[in-house]
Design a protein around this motif. Structure first.
Motif, PDB file in Angstrom:
ATOM      1  N   ASP A  82       4.075   6.440  -6.287  1.00 20.56           N
ATOM      2  CA  ASP A  82       5.412   5.918  -6.018  1.00 20.56           C
ATOM      3  C   ASP A  82       6.128   6.729  -4.942  1.00 20.56           C
ATOM      4  O   ASP A  82       6.852   6.177  -4.113  1.00 20.56           O
ATOM      5  N   PHE A  85       4.701   5.578  -1.705  1.00 19.17           N
ATOM      6  CA  PHE A  85       5.256   4.259  -1.373  1.00 19.17           C
ATOM      7  C   PHE A  85       6.674   4.399  -0.844  1.00 19.17           C
ATOM      8  O   PHE A  85       7.047   3.761   0.147  1.00 19.17           O
ATOM      9  N   GLU A  88       6.612   5.641   2.659  1.00 17.31           N
ATOM     10  CA  GLU A  88       6.234   4.593   3.601  1.00 17.31           C
ATOM     11  C   GLU A  88       7.434   3.745   4.001  1.00 17.31           C
ATOM     12  O   GLU A  88       7.526   3.298   5.137  1.00 17.31           O
ATOM     13  N   HIS A  89       8.357   3.526   3.084  1.00 18.23           N
ATOM     14  CA  HIS A  89       9.558   2.751   3.401  1.00 18.23           C
ATOM     15  C   HIS A  89      10.412   3.451   4.448  1.00 18.23           C
ATOM     16  O   HIS A  89      11.071   2.796   5.247  1.00 18.23           O
ATOM     17  N   THR A  94       7.032  -2.881   7.834  1.00 13.99           N
ATOM     18  CA  THR A  94       6.539  -3.263   6.520  1.00 13.99           C
ATOM     19  C   THR A  94       5.592  -2.186   6.009  1.00 13.99           C
ATOM     20  O   THR A  94       4.572  -1.913   6.643  1.00 13.99           O
ATOM     21  N   ARG A  96       2.690  -0.152   4.159  1.00  9.56           N
ATOM     22  CA  ARG A  96       1.291  -0.504   3.938  1.00  9.56           C
ATOM     23  C   ARG A  96       1.080  -1.117   2.557  1.00  9.56           C
ATOM     24  O   ARG A  96       0.327  -2.073   2.410  1.00  9.56           O
ATOM     25  N   HIS A  97       1.756  -0.584   1.539  1.00  4.82           N
ATOM     26  CA  HIS A  97       1.542  -1.105   0.185  1.00  4.82           C
ATOM     27  C   HIS A  97       2.079  -2.520   0.019  1.00  4.82           C
ATOM     28  O   HIS A  97       1.659  -3.230  -0.883  1.00  4.82           O
ATOM     29  N   HIS A  98       2.958  -2.986   0.887  1.00  5.00           N
ATOM     30  CA  HIS A  98       3.432  -4.366   0.834  1.00  5.00           C
ATOM     31  C   HIS A  98       2.437  -5.320   1.506  1.00  5.00           C
ATOM     32  O   HIS A  98       2.422  -6.502   1.187  1.00  5.00           O
ATOM     33  N   HIS A  99       1.630  -4.810   2.409  1.00  5.15           N
ATOM     34  CA  HIS A  99       0.606  -5.645   3.043  1.00  5.15           C
ATOM     35  C   HIS A  99      -0.379  -6.164   2.003  1.00  5.15           C
ATOM     36  O   HIS A  99      -0.824  -7.302   2.076  1.00  5.15           O
ATOM     37  N   ASP A 101       0.296  -6.846  -1.079  1.00  2.72           N
ATOM     38  CA  ASP A 101       0.960  -7.946  -1.798  1.00  2.72           C
ATOM     39  C   ASP A 101       0.890  -9.240  -1.002  1.00  2.72           C
ATOM     40  O   ASP A 101       0.660 -10.309  -1.556  1.00  2.72           O
ATOM     41  N   GLN A 102       1.090  -9.152   0.314  1.00  6.84           N
ATOM     42  CA  GLN A 102       1.059 -10.344   1.153  1.00  6.84           C
ATOM     43  C   GLN A 102      -0.339 -10.904   1.273  1.00  6.84           C
ATOM     44  O   GLN A 102      -0.533 -12.106   1.323  1.00  6.84           O
TER      45      GLN A 102
END
Length: 105
Positions: A82, A85, A88-89, A94, A96-99, A101-102
């Protein structure tokens, strides 16, 4: 609250974060193997492991002369993930951990 702050303080070190990540990926490792993975001396890694052990973040198993370390539970690795993550924000764009999800959509 004080104990939670102590956990964060224990994980507020790059070498200890690398140790947690290595143990998360490998399960159980010796000091020398961890030292190779985190690119630190065995003495340094041993000192970090002693602190993590006192904080009950890692536990040990002895096999003859060798001592193996493992994470006590999944919570420290989840805290580290966490934190990564969240970091990264702060980089913008965007994370990397949201990629992932997409990609699942």
């Amino acid at each position: 609250m004080e104990l939670a702050v102590e956990v964060f303080a224990m994980l507020a070190d790059a070498t200890r974060v690398r140790i947690v990540l290595a143990l998360q990926d490998s399960g159980e490792l010796s000091v020398n193997h961890l030292a190779d993975i985190v690119d630190k001396s065995p003495t340094s890694v041993s000192q970090h492991l002693a602190k993590l052990r006192l904080a009950r973040i890692v536990s040990t198993r002895q096999d003859g002369q060798r001592v193996f370390y493992r994470l006590e539970n999944e919570h420290a690795s989840r805290l580290v993930a966490d934190a990564i993550f969240q970091a990264e924000h702060s980089l913008g764009g965007t994370p990397r951990h949201h990629h992932a999800d997409q990609d699942a959509r």
